[in-house]
Scaffold this motif. Sequence first.
Motif, PDB file in Angstrom:
ATOM      1  N   ALA A   1      -4.313   0.534   0.513  1.00 39.82           N
ATOM      2  CA  ALA A   1      -5.761   0.467   0.767  1.00 39.82           C
ATOM      3  C   ALA A   1      -6.416   1.838   0.610  1.00 39.82           C
ATOM      4  CB  ALA A   1      -6.023  -0.090   2.166  1.00 39.82           C
ATOM      5  N   LYS A   2      -5.692   2.888   0.940  1.00 38.04           N
ATOM      6  CA  LYS A   2      -6.224   4.261   0.812  1.00 38.04           C
ATOM      7  C   LYS A   2      -6.197   4.774  -0.621  1.00 38.04           C
ATOM      8  CE  LYS A   2      -5.216   6.745   5.060  1.00 38.04           C
ATOM      9  NZ  LYS A   2      -4.264   7.738   5.621  1.00 38.04           N
ATOM     10  N   ASN A   3      -5.582   3.983  -1.525  1.00 37.61           N
ATOM     11  CA  ASN A   3      -5.514   4.361  -2.941  1.00 37.61           C
ATOM     12  C   ASN A   3      -4.655   5.608  -3.181  1.00 37.61           C
ATOM     13  OD1 ASN A   3      -6.321   3.245  -5.370  1.00 37.61           O
ATOM     14  ND2 ASN A   3      -8.047   4.636  -5.639  1.00 37.61           N
ATOM     15  N   VAL A   4      -3.556   5.710  -2.449  1.00 35.43           N
ATOM     16  CA  VAL A   4      -2.664   6.859  -2.612  1.00 35.43           C
ATOM     17  C   VAL A   4      -1.281   6.457  -3.123  1.00 35.43           C
ATOM     18  CG1 VAL A   4      -3.899   8.349  -1.005  1.00 35.43           C
ATOM     19  CG2 VAL A   4      -2.077   6.866  -0.133  1.00 35.43           C
TER      20      VAL A   4
ATOM     21  N   LYS B   1       5.899  -8.780  16.101  1.00 34.85           N
ATOM     22  CA  LYS B   1       4.737  -9.577  15.695  1.00 34.85           C
ATOM     23  C   LYS B   1       3.675  -8.693  15.015  1.00 34.85           C
ATOM     24  CE  LYS B   1       2.157 -13.427  17.688  1.00 34.85           C
ATOM     25  NZ  LYS B   1       0.810 -12.967  18.091  1.00 34.85           N
ATOM     26  N   ASP B   2       3.388  -7.550  15.630  1.00 33.21           N
ATOM     27  CA  ASP B   2       2.404  -6.629  15.048  1.00 33.21           C
ATOM     28  C   ASP B   2       2.889  -6.085  13.703  1.00 33.21           C
ATOM     29  OD1 ASP B   2       0.712  -6.929  17.165  1.00 33.21           O
ATOM     30  OD2 ASP B   2       1.249  -5.040  18.152  1.00 33.21           O
ATOM     31  N   LEU B   3       4.192  -5.860  13.604  1.00 32.47           N
ATOM     32  CA  LEU B   3       4.766  -5.330  12.368  1.00 32.47           C
ATOM     33  C   LEU B   3       4.567  -6.339  11.220  1.00 32.47           C
ATOM     34  CD1 LEU B   3       6.564  -3.352  10.759  1.00 32.47           C
ATOM     35  CD2 LEU B   3       8.564  -4.462  11.777  1.00 32.47           C
ATOM     36  N   VAL B   4       4.904  -7.607  11.478  1.00 30.91           N
ATOM     37  CA  VAL B   4       4.753  -8.637  10.442  1.00 30.91           C
ATOM     38  C   VAL B   4       3.271  -8.826  10.107  1.00 30.91           C
ATOM     39  CG1 VAL B   4       5.042 -11.099   9.947  1.00 30.91           C
ATOM     40  CG2 VAL B   4       6.933  -9.790  10.966  1.00 30.91           C
ATOM     41  N   SER B   5       2.445  -8.825  11.125  1.00 30.87           N
ATOM     42  CA  SER B   5       1.016  -8.998  10.903  1.00 30.87           C
ATOM     43  C   SER B   5       0.465  -7.849  10.048  1.00 30.87           C
ATOM     44  CB  SER B   5       0.347  -9.135  12.267  1.00 30.87           C
ATOM     45  OG  SER B   5      -0.934  -8.678  12.238  1.00 30.87           O
ATOM     46  N   PHE B   6       0.900  -6.629  10.336  1.00 32.47           N
ATOM     47  CA  PHE B   6       0.440  -5.494   9.529  1.00 32.47           C
ATOM     48  C   PHE B   6       0.962  -5.563   8.090  1.00 32.47           C
ATOM     49  CE2 PHE B   6       1.107  -1.273   7.746  1.00 32.47           C
ATOM     50  CZ  PHE B   6      -0.231  -0.955   7.558  1.00 32.47           C
ATOM     51  N   MET B   7       2.238  -5.886   7.945  1.00 35.72           N
ATOM     52  CA  MET B   7       2.848  -5.880   6.605  1.00 35.72           C
ATOM     53  C   MET B   7       2.320  -6.995   5.694  1.00 35.72           C
ATOM     54  SD  MET B   7       4.699  -3.199   6.315  1.00 35.72           S
ATOM     55  CE  MET B   7       5.728  -3.517   4.864  1.00 35.72           C
ATOM     56  N   THR B   8       1.659  -8.009   6.300  1.00 38.37           N
ATOM     57  CA  THR B   8       1.069  -9.089   5.507  1.00 38.37           C
ATOM     58  C   THR B   8      -0.444  -8.922   5.361  1.00 38.37           C
ATOM     59  OG1 THR B   8       0.871 -10.455   7.511  1.00 38.37           O
ATOM     60  CG2 THR B   8       2.851 -10.761   6.185  1.00 38.37           C
ATOM     61  N   SER B   9      -0.983  -7.786   5.829  1.00 43.02           N
ATOM     62  CA  SER B   9      -2.434  -7.600   5.855  1.00 43.02           C
ATOM     63  C   SER B   9      -3.016  -7.216   4.499  1.00 43.02           C
ATOM     64  CB  SER B   9      -2.806  -6.540   6.898  1.00 43.02           C
ATOM     65  OG  SER B   9      -2.310  -5.265   6.523  1.00 43.02           O
ATOM     66  N   GLY B  10      -2.166  -6.874   3.550  1.00 40.97           N
ATOM     67  CA  GLY B  10      -2.642  -6.494   2.226  1.00 40.97           C
ATOM     68  C   GLY B  10      -1.441  -6.270   1.332  1.00 40.97           C
ATOM     69  N   PRO B  11      -1.680  -6.053   0.040  1.00 36.70           N
ATOM     70  CA  PRO B  11      -0.552  -5.873  -0.874  1.00 36.70           C
ATOM     71  C   PRO B  11       0.270  -4.619  -0.565  1.00 36.70           C
ATOM     72  CG  PRO B  11      -2.649  -5.506  -2.015  1.00 36.70           C
ATOM     73  CD  PRO B  11      -2.976  -6.020  -0.648  1.00 36.70           C
ATOM     74  N   VAL B  12       1.535  -4.683  -0.960  1.00 39.00           N
ATOM     75  CA  VAL B  12       2.443  -3.546  -0.837  1.00 39.00           C
ATOM     76  C   VAL B  12       3.041  -3.267  -2.220  1.00 39.00           C
ATOM     77  CG1 VAL B  12       3.044  -4.078   1.568  1.00 39.00           C
ATOM     78  CG2 VAL B  12       4.465  -4.987  -0.285  1.00 39.00           C
ATOM     79  N   VAL B  13       3.572  -2.072  -2.397  1.00 40.56           N
ATOM     80  CA  VAL B  13       4.309  -1.758  -3.623  1.00 40.56           C
ATOM     81  C   VAL B  13       5.767  -1.526  -3.242  1.00 40.56           C
ATOM     82  CG1 VAL B  13       4.578  -0.176  -5.569  1.00 40.56           C
ATOM     83  CG2 VAL B  13       2.288  -0.747  -4.740  1.00 40.56           C
ATOM     84  N   VAL B  14       6.643  -2.390  -3.753  1.00 42.07           N
ATOM     85  CA  VAL B  14       8.078  -2.219  -3.481  1.00 42.07           C
ATOM     86  C   VAL B  14       8.717  -1.580  -4.703  1.00 42.07           C
ATOM     87  CG1 VAL B  14       8.347  -4.003  -1.734  1.00 42.07           C
ATOM     88  CG2 VAL B  14       8.542  -4.621  -4.116  1.00 42.07           C
ATOM     89  N   GLN B  15       9.578  -0.604  -4.443  1.00 48.58           N
ATOM     90  CA  GLN B  15      10.210   0.126  -5.540  1.00 48.58           C
ATOM     91  C   GLN B  15      11.669   0.405  -5.214  1.00 48.58           C
ATOM     92  OE1 GLN B  15       7.384   3.315  -7.287  1.00 48.58           O
ATOM     93  NE2 GLN B  15       6.937   3.264  -5.109  1.00 48.58           N
TER      94      GLN B  15
ATOM     95  N   PHE C   1      -0.338  10.982   5.197  1.00 50.29           N
ATOM     96  CA  PHE C   1      -1.066   9.749   4.864  1.00 50.29           C
ATOM     97  C   PHE C   1      -1.068   8.693   5.958  1.00 50.29           C
ATOM     98  CE2 PHE C   1       0.573  11.292   0.647  1.00 50.29           C
ATOM     99  CZ  PHE C   1      -0.660  11.667   0.132  1.00 50.29           C
ATOM    100  N   ALA C   2      -0.226   8.805   6.990  1.00 52.01           N
ATOM    101  CA  ALA C   2      -0.098   7.709   7.960  1.00 52.01           C
ATOM    102  C   ALA C   2      -1.036   7.892   9.145  1.00 52.01           C
ATOM    103  CB  ALA C   2       1.346   7.615   8.441  1.00 52.01           C
ATOM    104  N   GLU C   3      -1.408   6.753   9.738  1.00 42.49           N
ATOM    105  CA  GLU C   3      -2.362   6.747  10.857  1.00 42.49           C
ATOM    106  C   GLU C   3      -1.692   6.449  12.183  1.00 42.49           C
ATOM    107  OE1 GLU C   3      -5.276   7.668  10.240  1.00 42.49           O
ATOM    108  OE2 GLU C   3      -5.129   7.521   8.061  1.00 42.49           O
ATOM    109  N   SER C   4      -0.654   5.607  12.169  1.00 41.10           N
ATOM    110  CA  SER C   4      -0.061   5.119  13.424  1.00 41.10           C
ATOM    111  C   SER C   4       1.366   4.672  13.131  1.00 41.10           C
ATOM    112  CB  SER C   4      -0.872   3.940  13.956  1.00 41.10           C
ATOM    113  OG  SER C   4      -0.708   2.830  13.088  1.00 41.10           O
ATOM    114  N   ILE C   5       2.087   4.300  14.181  1.00 38.97           N
ATOM    115  CA  ILE C   5       3.486   3.902  13.979  1.00 38.97           C
ATOM    116  C   ILE C   5       3.574   2.605  13.165  1.00 38.97           C
ATOM    117  CG2 ILE C   5       3.799   2.666  16.173  1.00 38.97           C
ATOM    118  CD1 ILE C   5       6.606   4.194  16.272  1.00 38.97           C
ATOM    119  N   ASP C   6       2.570   1.752  13.229  1.00 34.99           N
ATOM    120  CA  ASP C   6       2.576   0.552  12.380  1.00 34.99           C
ATOM    121  C   ASP C   6       2.044   0.883  10.983  1.00 34.99           C
ATOM    122  OD1 ASP C   6       3.650  -1.690  13.881  1.00 34.99           O
ATOM    123  OD2 ASP C   6       1.974  -1.353  15.255  1.00 34.99           O
ATOM    124  N   ALA C   7       0.873   1.494  10.942  1.00 33.78           N
ATOM    125  CA  ALA C   7       0.285   1.874   9.658  1.00 33.78           C
ATOM    126  C   ALA C   7       0.865   3.231   9.276  1.00 33.78           C
ATOM    127  CB  ALA C   7      -1.235   1.925   9.775  1.00 33.78           C
TER     128      ALA C   7
END
Length: 140
Positions: free
Chosen positions: A15-18, A60-74, A106-112
């Motif tokens: 989301a931050k475009n980084v 629960k918060d972890l799954v909710s965060f990880m499904t909140s938008g696209p991810v890039v897996v490499q 780049f990180a904001e919190s332990i989840d994000a």
Amino acid sequence: AVERTLSIVKPDAVAKNVIGEIVTRFEKAGLQVVAAKMIKLDDEKAGGFYAEHKERPFFKDLVSFMTSGPVVVQVLEGENAIAANRDLMGATNPKEAAAGTIRADFAESIDANAVHGSDSAASAEREIAYFFAADEICSR
Ligand code: CMP
């Protein structure tokens, strides 16, 4: 030894475009991207990935965060790739991450917390196979 590790650029960093800035850090450190895709995880895919944390209070918060938008897996490949990636990422909690690490910058919190990286050879093997078929990995 040359190793492979799984990296996830998490929804906050996408989301931050980084994405590019993060991949540049891997490349500058000598790790090569040998597989990559952007995906939107659902509860089942994210929950299965983090199955070892199923009983933890933050699951629960972890799954909710990880499904909140696209991810890039490499898949990253290189000398000591698992530890090298963890050094680049910094501590899980960005408040404890060393200056100059991806999470400090780049990180904001332990989840994000911007990125995930495999924590051992056994995890790397499982996590890579969780997202990629053998013919989707292009060793160089
Ligand atoms: P990650 O490396 O993706 O693995 C599990 C994730 O759970 C972790 O990064 C954090 O984003 C998240 N998390 C949330 N709370 C905690 C916690 N107390 N301890 C460890 N991980 C946590």
